[in-house]
Enzyme design. Structure first.
Site, short mmCIF file in Angstrom:
data_model
loop_
_atom_site.label_atom_id
_atom_site.label_comp_id
_atom_site.label_asym_id
_atom_site.label_seq_id
_atom_site.Cartn_x
_atom_site.Cartn_y
_atom_site.Cartn_z
N LYS A 162 -5.70 -2.25 -1.20
CA LYS A 162 -6.58 -2.04 -0.04
C LYS A 162 -7.23 -3.35 0.38
O LYS A 162 -7.34 -3.65 1.57
CB LYS A 162 -7.66 -1.02 -0.42
N TYR A 193 0.85 -1.19 0.00
CA TYR A 193 0.00 0.00 0.00
C TYR A 193 0.89 1.24 0.00
O TYR A 193 2.00 1.19 -0.50
CB TYR A 193 -1.02 -0.05 1.15
N ASP A 212 -13.76 5.47 2.44
CA ASP A 212 -12.70 5.45 3.44
C ASP A 212 -11.97 6.78 3.53
O ASP A 212 -11.57 7.20 4.62
CB ASP A 212 -11.71 4.33 3.12
N ASP A 213 -11.78 7.46 2.39
CA ASP A 213 -11.06 8.75 2.41
C ASP A 213 -11.82 9.77 3.26
O ASP A 213 -11.22 10.64 3.88
CB ASP A 213 -10.92 9.32 0.99
N ASN A 265 0.00 13.15 3.69
CA ASN A 265 0.94 12.12 3.20
C ASN A 265 1.45 12.52 1.83
O ASN A 265 0.77 13.26 1.12
CB ASN A 265 0.20 10.78 3.06
N GLU A 279 -13.27 4.47 -3.21
CA GLU A 279 -11.86 4.71 -2.90
C GLU A 279 -11.23 5.67 -3.91
O GLU A 279 -11.29 5.43 -5.13
CB GLU A 279 -11.14 3.35 -2.94
N ASP A 280 -10.62 6.73 -3.41
CA ASP A 280 -9.83 7.64 -4.24
C ASP A 280 -10.60 8.22 -5.43
O ASP A 280 -10.13 8.18 -6.58
CB ASP A 280 -8.54 6.95 -4.71
N ARG A 326 -8.21 10.25 -8.41
CA ARG A 326 -7.41 10.98 -7.41
C ARG A 326 -6.66 9.96 -6.58
O ARG A 326 -7.01 9.68 -5.45
CB ARG A 326 -8.34 11.83 -6.53
P1 NAD Z 1 -8.15 17.21 -1.04
O1 NAD Z 1 -7.48 17.55 -2.31
O2 NAD Z 1 -9.58 16.82 -1.04
O3 NAD Z 1 -8.04 18.49 -0.06
C1 NAD Z 1 -6.91 19.30 0.10
C2 NAD Z 1 -7.38 20.58 0.76
O4 NAD Z 1 -6.22 21.37 1.09
C3 NAD Z 1 -8.24 21.46 -0.13
O5 NAD Z 1 -9.32 21.97 0.61
C4 NAD Z 1 -7.32 22.61 -0.53
O6 NAD Z 1 -8.00 23.82 -0.74
C5 NAD Z 1 -6.45 22.70 0.71
N1 NAD Z 1 -5.20 23.40 0.44
C6 NAD Z 1 -4.37 23.27 -0.62
N2 NAD Z 1 -3.35 24.15 -0.51
C7 NAD Z 1 -3.54 24.82 0.63
C8 NAD Z 1 -2.83 25.86 1.29
N3 NAD Z 1 -1.72 26.36 0.78
N4 NAD Z 1 -3.34 26.32 2.45
C9 NAD Z 1 -4.46 25.82 2.98
N5 NAD Z 1 -5.18 24.84 2.40
C10 NAD Z 1 -4.72 24.36 1.25
O7 NAD Z 1 -7.27 16.10 -0.35
P2 NAD Z 1 -7.70 15.17 0.88
O8 NAD Z 1 -8.22 13.87 0.40
O9 NAD Z 1 -8.56 15.96 1.80
O10 NAD Z 1 -6.28 14.87 1.51
C11 NAD Z 1 -5.50 15.91 2.07
C12 NAD Z 1 -4.29 15.33 2.73
O11 NAD Z 1 -4.70 14.51 3.80
C13 NAD Z 1 -3.45 14.45 1.79
O12 NAD Z 1 -2.09 14.80 1.93
C14 NAD Z 1 -3.66 13.07 2.31
O13 NAD Z 1 -2.50 12.29 2.20
C15 NAD Z 1 -4.00 13.30 3.75
N6 NAD Z 1 -4.81 12.20 4.30
C16 NAD Z 1 -4.37 11.58 5.43
C17 NAD Z 1 -5.08 10.52 5.95
C18 NAD Z 1 -4.61 9.87 7.21
O14 NAD Z 1 -3.66 10.30 7.78
N7 NAD Z 1 -5.24 8.84 7.68
C19 NAD Z 1 -6.24 10.09 5.31
C20 NAD Z 1 -6.69 10.76 4.17
C21 NAD Z 1 -5.97 11.81 3.68
#
Ligand code: NAD
Length: 566
Positions: free
Chosen positions: A182, A111, A276-277, A418, A253-254, A164
Site C-alpha cells: 500500500k 498490490y 481505507d477499507d 474482489n 489496514e485490513d 483480515r
Molecule cells: P466483510 O467481511 O466485512 O463483509 C462481508 C459482508 O457480506 C458481511 O456483512 C456478510 O454478512 C455479508 N455476506 C456474506 N455472505 C453473504 C450472502 N450470501 N448474502 C448476503 N450477504 C452476505 O468484508 P468487506 O471488507 O466489507 O468486503 C466485502 C467485499 O467488498 C470484499 O469482496 C472486498 O473485496 C470488497 N471490497 C471492494 C472494494 C473496492 O472495490 N474498492 C473495497 C473494499 C472491499
C-alpha cells in the site's frame, strides 16, 4: 563488540547536492541512497565506490530498460513480485521509477491480487527486513523500538494486524506484505517520499492453524490476543507514534470488523488517522455514484439503495453516501439512512431480525419485516442502486438484474467484491441482461464490452483513486484529523475529473493512468478544506496546488557529495 557506523544524509533536497557520511558498500546497501551503476565518476570518488560497480556509468533510463527486460521475462506472477521486492530492497529510486512508469502493469503485482499470494507465502519468500514488527512481547517497549527506525520524518504509517488480509482471512505476521504494498502505491500514485513511509505489522498472534504449524512462519507462534491485551498494545502503539512522529498519518489496514470499527471510532478525532477499507472504499464508491448521477441527471437523495453485504466496505460506503446526501440535500443523517436497505448473510438487516445485530449495522437496521433473500428485497423495494460488497461471486443472477431493470430504466449496479471470481456479476452480464442500459462499476477490472456494435467501458472502483490523494493532502498540511467531509470532498473531486467522453462510454471513473494528477487534485482539495476549517498545522501557502505539486516525490537520482564527519 560491533562497530556502529555513523549515518548522516540529507534525504530530500533536490537543488543542493546531498551530503552523505556513509561510504563504500554501505551506500550501495542502503536502498534509499543507492544508485548502482548510475553513480557518476565524481560520486564514485567522493563516496569510495570506485571499483565497486562496473566501469560504465548508466543513466536511470538505461537501468529501467534492464529491469523491464528481466521483469517481463518472468511468467509467474509471484516470481515477478519477488523480483520487484528485491529491486525495492536494493534501489528505491529505480524501483519507483519503474513502478511509476508502468503502474497499470505492475499494480496487480505489488498490490491486489498478487500481493495476496505473496502474503500467504510470506515466510517462504522472505528475503530482507522492511518496516517494523510490533508483537505482544514488545508491550512496554514500543516507544524505544521506534528509535531503531532511522528516519526522523514520517508522513504515512500503514499498519495492519494481519487479521483480515484482502479476502484471505487471518494471515498473522504474513500480512506485512499489505502495508508495504500500500505504501508503494502511496509513493508511486501519491508522490509521498519513500523515506517518509513506514509499514508496521502488529503481531497479536494468529488463529490460522496452518500458519502455526508451518515451521517457516515468521510471526509469534500463539493464538490471537484477548481484546483487553490487544487494545492495550494498540493504544501504546498510537501513543508512541504521537511521541516519535507526531505529524504522521496512521492508516488502519485490513483489520477484522470487530476491531476496525472500534479502533476508528476511538482514534479518528484524537489523532490523524483513517481506515481505507471503510472510508477510502466509501469515497471511491460514492464518487462512482456521483458519476452515475451526472449520467442520469438525478440526485442521490432521490435514490433507493440496496447493499448486498453489510460489512466494513458496506457500512463505509453507506456512511460516505449519507454524508454526500446530507451535503447535497440538507437532509439529516437519520433521514438519509432511510434510503438504504442492507442485506447480510441472513437477509435484510432489520431491527427485529433472526439474530442480534453487530454494532456497525445498527444505524441501518430497518424497522420492517425481515426478508430472507435478495430477490425478495428487490421486489419489495424496487431499488435504483444495487451495490455488491458480499464477497459472493455471481450473487447478482440474471433473474435479480432483470427484476431490478423492470422497475428502473437505467439501474446502477456496482459489483464491488474482489477478486474477479467474487464479483457479484461480470460487466458483460450486467450490460447484456439490461440491454446496455445499466451503469456498471466493479471492484476488479473488467474489459470493455461490445454489445450490438456499441462499446461500454466499465469503471473500476479502485481505492487507489482516493487514498494517495487524501494521505498526501492531510500529511502536507499537517491536518489534525481526517474528517468524513474530507472523504466526501475527495469523492466529489474525483467525480468531477471524469470527462464527458468517459461518461458517454459508460465509465464513472477517470483513467487511472492519470493517478498522479488525480492525487494532486484531491490533495489540493483536502488541504484547502483543512485550511478553511482550521484543521491545518501549517500556515496557508499562497497557491495550494503549487504547494502540493512541488512537495510530491518524483523518482529521480540526487547528486551526492561526501561529507566530513562532524
Ligand atoms: P466483510 O467481511 O466485512 O463483509 C462481508 C459482508 O457480506 C458481511 O456483512 C456478510 O454478512 C455479508 N455476506 C456474506 N455472505 C453473504 C450472502 N450470501 N448474502 C448476503 N450477504 C452476505 O468484508 P468487506 O471488507 O466489507 O468486503 C466485502 C467485499 O467488498 C470484499 O469482496 C472486498 O473485496 C470488497 N471490497 C471492494 C472494494 C473496492 O472495490 N474498492 C473495497 C473494499 C472491499
Amino acid at each position: 563488540m560491533g562497530i556502529v557506523k555513523k549515518r548522516r544524509y540529507q534525504m530530500e533536497s533536490r537543488d543542493e547536492p546531498l551530503e552523505v557520511i556513509v561510504r563504500g558498500t554501505d551506500v550501495l546497501n542502503e536502498p534509499l541512497l543507492n544508485k548502482g551503476t548510475a553513480f557518476s565518476l565524481e560520486e564514485r570518488d567522493a563516496l569510495g565506490l570506485r571499483g565497486l560497480v562496473p566501469p560504465k556509468v548508466v543513466e536511470l533510463s538505461g537501468q529501467v530498460e534492464r529491469v523491464l527486460e528481466n521483469y517481463r521475462r518472468k511468467t509467474d506472477p509471484l516470481e515477478k513480485f519477488i523480483f520487484l521486492t528485491s529491486l525495492h530492497d536494493r534501489n528505491e529510486t529505480l524501483y519507483y521509477k519503474v513502478l511509476t512508469e508502468n503502474l497499470m502493469e505492475m499494480t496487480p503485482i505489488v498490490y491486489t491480487p498478487v500481493v495476496g499470494a505473496a502474503c500467504q507465502q510470506f515466510g517462504h519468500i522472505y528475503r530482507k527486513n522492511r518496516g517494523m514488527y510490533i508483537s505482544m512481547d514488545d508491550k512496554g517497549h514500543i516507544r524505544d523500538m521506534f528509535n531503531n527506525w532511522n528516519q526522523e520524518e514520517i508522513d504515512i504509517i500503514v499498519v495492519s494486524d494481519g487479521s483480515r488480509i484482502l479476502g484471505l482471512g487471518d494471515l498473522g505476521a504474513n500480512g506485512m506484505g499489505i502495508p508495504i504494498g500500500k505504501l508503494a502505491l502511496y509513493v508511486a500514485g501519491g508522490g509521498i517520499f519513500p523515506s517518509k513511509t513506514l509499514p508496521i505489522l502488529l503481531d497479536t498472534g494468529t488463529n490460522n492453524q496452518e500458519l502455526l504449524d508451518d515451521p517457516l512462519y515468521l510471526g509469534m507462534n500463539q493464538q490471537r490476543a484477548e481484546d483487553a491485551d490487544y487494545y492495550e498494545l494498540v493504544d501504546e502503539f498510537v501513543q508512541a507514534v504521537q511521541d516519535r512522529w507526531p505529524k504522521a498519518l496512521i492508516q488502519w489496514e485490513d483489520f477484522t470488523n470487530n476491531h476496525a470499527f472500534p479502533l476508528l471510532e476511538k482514534y479518528r478525532d484524537k489523532v490523524l488517522c483513517f481506515n481505507d477499507d471503510i472510508q477510502g472504499t466509501g469515497a471511491v464508491a460514492l464518487s462512482g455514484l456521483l458519476g452515475g448521477m451526472r449520467m442520469k441527471k438525478e440526485k442521490l437523495s432521490e435514490q433507493r439503495i440496496i447493499f448486498y453485504g453489510a460489512g466494513s466496505a458496506a457500512v463505509g460506503i453507506a456512511d460516505t453516501i449519507v454524508a454526500g446526501i446530507m451535503e447535497e440535500s440538507g437532509m439529516t443523517a437519520a433521514e438519509s439512512r432511510k434510503l438504504f436497505w442492507l442485506l447480510d448473510s441472513l437477509g435484510l438487516v432489520v431491527k427485529d431480525g433472526p439474530r442480534a445485530l453487530q454494532a456497525h449495522k445498527v444505524p441501518y437496521a430497518r424497522d420492517e419485516a425481515h426478508i430472507p433473500d435478495l430477490m425478495g428485497v428487490i421486489r419489495a423495494i424496487k431499488p435504483t442502486i444495487l451495490v455488491g460488497v458480499s464477497g459472493q461471486g455471481q450473487a447478482f443472477t440474471q433473474e435479480v438484474v432483470k427484476e431490478m431493470h423492470k422497475h428502473v430504466k437505467q439501474p446502477i449496479i456496482f459489483a464491488l467484491s474482489n477478486p474477479t471470481s467474487k464479483s457479484e456479476c461480470t460487466a458483460e452480464q450486467a450490460y447484456r441482461w439490461t440491454k446496455g442500459q445499466v451503469i456498471f462499476a466493479s471492484g476488479s477490472p473488467f474489459d470493455p464490452v461490445r454489445l450490438k456494435g456499441k462499446i461500454y467501458v466499465p469503471g473500476q472502483g479502485n481505492n487507489m483513486f482516493i487514498f494517495p490523494g487524501v494521505g498526501l493532502g492531510a500529511a502536507l498540511c499537517q491536518a489534525s484529523k481526517v474528517t468524513d467531509a474530507m472523504f466526501y470532498m475527495a469523492a466529489k473531486t474525483l467525480a468531477e475529473m471524469v470527462t464527458e467522453e468517459e461518461l458517454a462510454l459508460g465509465t464513472v471513473y477517470p483513467d487511472l493512468r492519470k493517478i498522479r494528477k488525480i492525487s494532486a487534485t484531491i490533495a489540493t482539495a483536502i488541504c484547502r478544506m483543512a485550511f478553511d476549517e482550521g484543521l491545518a498545522g501549517i500556515a496557508e501557502p499562497e497557491d495550494i496546488r503549487k504547494f502540493v505539486k512541488t512537495n510530491m516525490y518524483t523518482p529521480e537520482y540526487p547528486r551526492y557529495v561526501a561529507a566530513t564527519e562532524s
